[in-house]
Design a protein around this motif. Sequence first.
Motif, PDB file in Angstrom:
ATOM      1  N   THR A  16       0.873  -1.184   0.000  1.00 43.49           N
ATOM      2  CA  THR A  16       0.000   0.000   0.000  1.00 43.49           C
ATOM      3  C   THR A  16       0.904   1.226   0.000  1.00 43.49           C
ATOM      4  O   THR A  16       1.713   1.384   0.916  1.00 43.49           O
ATOM      5  CB  THR A  16      -0.860   0.019   1.279  1.00 43.49           C
ATOM      6  N   THR A  17       0.789   2.046  -1.034  1.00 44.36           N
ATOM      7  CA  THR A  17       1.693   3.204  -1.144  1.00 44.36           C
ATOM      8  C   THR A  17       0.878   4.490  -1.264  1.00 44.36           C
ATOM      9  O   THR A  17      -0.027   4.570  -2.110  1.00 44.36           O
ATOM     10  CB  THR A  17       2.600   3.069  -2.403  1.00 44.36           C
ATOM     11  N   PRO A  18       1.213   5.483  -0.438  1.00 44.17           N
ATOM     12  CA  PRO A  18       0.520   6.777  -0.574  1.00 44.17           C
ATOM     13  C   PRO A  18       1.062   7.528  -1.793  1.00 44.17           C
ATOM     14  O   PRO A  18       2.157   8.070  -1.761  1.00 44.17           O
ATOM     15  CB  PRO A  18       0.868   7.511   0.734  1.00 44.17           C
ATOM     16  N   MET A  19       0.297   7.502  -2.885  1.00 41.61           N
ATOM     17  CA  MET A  19       0.765   8.099  -4.147  1.00 41.61           C
ATOM     18  C   MET A  19       0.066   9.423  -4.410  1.00 41.61           C
ATOM     19  O   MET A  19      -0.989   9.689  -3.814  1.00 41.61           O
ATOM     20  CB  MET A  19       0.424   7.155  -5.301  1.00 41.61           C
ATOM     21  N   ASN A  20       0.562  10.185  -5.338  1.00 42.78           N
ATOM     22  CA  ASN A  20      -0.133  11.417  -5.740  1.00 42.78           C
ATOM     23  C   ASN A  20      -1.511  11.127  -6.353  1.00 42.78           C
ATOM     24  O   ASN A  20      -2.471  11.812  -6.025  1.00 42.78           O
ATOM     25  CB  ASN A  20       0.715  12.227  -6.712  1.00 42.78           C
ATOM     26  N   PRO A  21      -1.645  10.114  -7.239  1.00 45.29           N
ATOM     27  CA  PRO A  21      -2.986   9.852  -7.787  1.00 45.29           C
ATOM     28  C   PRO A  21      -3.950   9.249  -6.760  1.00 45.29           C
ATOM     29  O   PRO A  21      -5.139   9.137  -7.034  1.00 45.29           O
ATOM     30  CB  PRO A  21      -2.724   8.848  -8.912  1.00 45.29           C
ATOM     31  N   GLY A  22      -3.465   8.819  -5.600  1.00 46.88           N
ATOM     32  CA  GLY A  22      -4.337   8.240  -4.578  1.00 46.88           C
ATOM     33  C   GLY A  22      -3.610   7.148  -3.811  1.00 46.88           C
ATOM     34  O   GLY A  22      -2.401   6.959  -3.969  1.00 46.88           O
ATOM     35  N   LEU A  23      -4.359   6.413  -2.976  1.00 46.37           N
ATOM     36  CA  LEU A  23      -3.737   5.331  -2.202  1.00 46.37           C
ATOM     37  C   LEU A  23      -3.709   4.077  -3.078  1.00 46.37           C
ATOM     38  O   LEU A  23      -4.751   3.584  -3.512  1.00 46.37           O
ATOM     39  CB  LEU A  23      -4.547   5.085  -0.917  1.00 46.37           C
ATOM     40  N   ARG A  24      -2.486   3.592  -3.354  1.00 46.43           N
ATOM     41  CA  ARG A  24      -2.339   2.467  -4.299  1.00 46.43           C
ATOM     42  C   ARG A  24      -2.097   1.147  -3.562  1.00 46.43           C
ATOM     43  O   ARG A  24      -1.270   1.075  -2.654  1.00 46.43           O
ATOM     44  CB  ARG A  24      -1.171   2.749  -5.246  1.00 46.43           C
TER      45      ARG A  24
ATOM     46  N   ASP B 205     -14.178   4.995  -5.291  1.00 44.30           N
ATOM     47  CA  ASP B 205     -13.674   5.536  -6.553  1.00 44.30           C
ATOM     48  C   ASP B 205     -12.240   5.034  -6.790  1.00 44.30           C
ATOM     49  O   ASP B 205     -11.326   5.399  -6.047  1.00 44.30           O
ATOM     50  CB  ASP B 205     -13.690   7.080  -6.430  1.00 44.30           C
ATOM     51  N   PHE B 206     -12.063   4.197  -7.795  1.00 46.71           N
ATOM     52  CA  PHE B 206     -10.709   3.663  -8.002  1.00 46.71           C
ATOM     53  C   PHE B 206     -10.413   3.430  -9.480  1.00 46.71           C
ATOM     54  O   PHE B 206     -11.325   3.313 -10.301  1.00 46.71           O
ATOM     55  CB  PHE B 206     -10.519   2.345  -7.223  1.00 46.71           C
ATOM     56  N   THR B 207      -9.121   3.383  -9.790  1.00 42.50           N
ATOM     57  CA  THR B 207      -8.686   2.966 -11.125  1.00 42.50           C
ATOM     58  C   THR B 207      -7.943   1.639 -10.966  1.00 42.50           C
ATOM     59  O   THR B 207      -7.420   1.343  -9.875  1.00 42.50           O
ATOM     60  CB  THR B 207      -7.723   3.987 -11.759  1.00 42.50           C
ATOM     61  N   GLU B 208      -7.904   0.834 -12.021  1.00 42.02           N
ATOM     62  CA  GLU B 208      -7.188  -0.435 -11.942  1.00 42.02           C
ATOM     63  C   GLU B 208      -6.236  -0.564 -13.132  1.00 42.02           C
ATOM     64  O   GLU B 208      -6.450   0.041 -14.179  1.00 42.02           O
ATOM     65  CB  GLU B 208      -8.155  -1.620 -11.832  1.00 42.02           C
TER      66      GLU B 208
END
Length: 419
Positions: free
Chosen positions: A302-310, A347-350
């Motif tokens: 789990t990485t706190p990224m700029n586009p969101g939590l990945r 709300d997520f992207t995959e």
Amino acid sequence: MNRKQKEITVLGAGIVGISCAINLQRLGFIVTVVDQQEPGEGCSFGNAGMIAPCAMIPINSPGLLTKAPAMLLDPLGPIAIRWRYLPKMLSWQFKFLQNCKTSKVEQITDGLSELTSGALEEHQRLAANGAGATWIRPSPYLYIYESAAALASEEFQWRLRRDRGITTRVLHGNEVQEFEPAIDSRYQCAVVMEDGHGFSPDPSQLVKALASQFQSDGGRFIQADVQQVEIVNQKPNSLITSEGSLALQRLVIAAGAFSGKFATQLGESVPLLAERGYHITLKDSGITPRCPIMNSAGKFVTTPMNPGLRFAGLAEFSGLTEKPNYHFAKRLLAHAKIMFPKINLDDFTEWMGNRPSLPDSLPVIGQSSNFEQIFYAFGHQHVGFLSGPKTGRILAEFIAGQKPSIDLSPYSIQRFIKK
Ligand SMILES: Cc1cc2nc3c(=O)[nH]c(=O)nc-3n(C[C@H](O)[C@H](O)[C@H](O)COP(=O)(O)OP(=O)(O)OC[C@H]3O[C@@H](n4cnc5c(N)ncnc54)[C@H](O)[C@@H]3O)c2cc1C
């Protein structure tokens, strides 16, 4: 060297290809990079962004064969195989299992450790205070477990890390939630690494920033689908591409999981396969962990990224051409809810990426055994993002005729050539 001798082409604009290109440029070469996509759109696009020297442990491990069936049957397990692909990967699997013996794993860990050590400094050196530097963050890295027994079951891997200089601190009970309050109380044990670790808040943006830096410094980027390396009179003559033919002096093949087809064309077939991984990035998770977290049972980060939590990880074996299996990727959402009960999953992207994986978990870095003007830099499986910059540096040193900073022999393509 005259101008022609200084010309070199790099096939692939992922982290590995761009790292090779910048390092070659810094040693005085005139470099062209060719990719069918924009830089940083392949496997380097959506990985977990970890720049973690502790990632030198191969997925080969002594107990894996006994654990694998349970992992495959677990509805939230980290591995999947498309059964019709199984016969095609039997020989890879056989070689993989041969590399799961304790002595082999120690040897592979040494090889990976040479590439992963100093990864954060290598990234900083590559970015050299340019735009790329804003996409690199020093940070602790946390591994979480449900119990001390679960941690103890990975003592072999932790011993390998400690033996190679990784400093660890173990957290027990509430110390886990004191370190990161968002983590559910079911996680009662953790290991934190604070020295020399970091991550990128957007790995694709980092590669794109490095590619821009390469172009501002005089490098050429050509977007084209490369079909073949044309050989004339026993020498590479040109790249046959969708945009026509490109004259070649020297060539580095850094096409990630797609490199196998070029090695085969050059008479050096390698057992490279796509170990497909997935991410889910939550745009508005409502959770802001202070650092990246590895869920060791789920085998994802789990990485706190700029586009969101990945949430990135998983391993699926189904070949290079099958469509992504986003049903499998949804396991990451289930894990996210277990790990962070208050998380918002709306709300997520995959994304799916092809890890370039060889059965001994070591990449191929070095010279072709058939053509002295051709070099390889591929097969970095789970650690390509963090070890790309060092790979680029040592290969450029070799191509420039210098003694590479580390011994390249463990990564030679010769290990796959039948004698
Ligand atoms: C879910 C997941 C999480 C991961 N997390 C991490 C992590 O935290 N840290 C880490 O170090 N590693 C991680 N990895 C692994 C890492 O992403 C890869 O090892 C790395 O990106 C490989 O880089 P590359 O440059 O070799 O390949 P790529 O980034 O795939 O680049 C290869 C390039 O070659 C181009 N190419 C291919 N064929 C052709 C052709 N015929 N013509 C023209 N161009 C071509 C492609 O378009 C592509 O741009 C992860 C991987 C996955 C899937």
